[in-house]
Design a protein around this motif. Sequence first.
Motif: not given
Length: 330
Positions: A90-106
Amino acid sequence: MGQFQTRSRKAATEAQTAEAEDAPVVVQRSSASLTFRRLAHDPASVIAFMFIIALVAFAVGAPLVEAWTGHGPIEQYRETALSPVGLPVGPNAEFLLGGDQLGRDVLVRIAYGARVSLLVGVLASLLAATIGVTVGMLAGYFGGWVDVVLGRLMDLVMSVPFLLCALALVSVFGPSLPLSVSVIVFFSWTTIGRVIRAETTSLVRREFVQASRSLGAGHGYILLRDILPNLALTIIIYTTMLIPNAIVFEATLSYLGMGIVPPTPSWGGMLAEAGANSIYLVAWWLVVFPGLALLASTLAFNILGDGLRDALDPSARGRAVLRKKKLTKG
């Protein structure tokens, strides 16, 4: 006696001069200035305009978002964007809007998806408006068999099922951005074409058009110099309102797999990927953030279109208010 009259006239002149200096200065404003003043007094239109400016800046600055986060739009970060069991984080410090099912930055994919949506929306709307204005002006100006043929053409286009035609074209040519724009233009130009036809039919009977004809002006001169400027208000309003429809059309095509080819990010494609295997049930951000971007963009363009209509044609707004008061009293 003569000296007394001279002094009286001099005193009256001085009094008039003093009154003129004290009177407020009347500034003549252009129609564009008046339009912007009316638009600035509409808070909803101002907010929508500011959001559209921010959206354009966000789309143009997509490479800056990529450089800031250090994540590419199609790069996969399976070690950090996926949990040990393979679910997106989910959204965190590295991925602000989370990641998707393939590990890409939303976030990065939404930024690049905004580019696609705005490009398709603006380009398709301008092309559709150009075709619709041309066909509508020709049908309304010449009338007769020209009006009948072009009118039946518009009826034919409006009777064609959108999804069936898109599916047939994609099965033959394959999904692509030019095909998406072509399909959207094909199904959008009739909306403004019918309105322009009605406006042109009314303008042809006006005195200034008859005067141009009596002076020997050609058809091209009358269409471009007399009729087209009087259609500017309608063209601006309906072109603005075509943009959100084009954005929704593009998202629909991408959602159904008939639009932008993956892995190129688009908002509709992101929603379609989130719906695959019901991954959104455990990763709500895959639906919420692209859906909010799509909703906010279409809503902002619609609000701005309504604001432009009221600002450019305040009499229409007054008539609407009067009709509302009559309905309330009734």
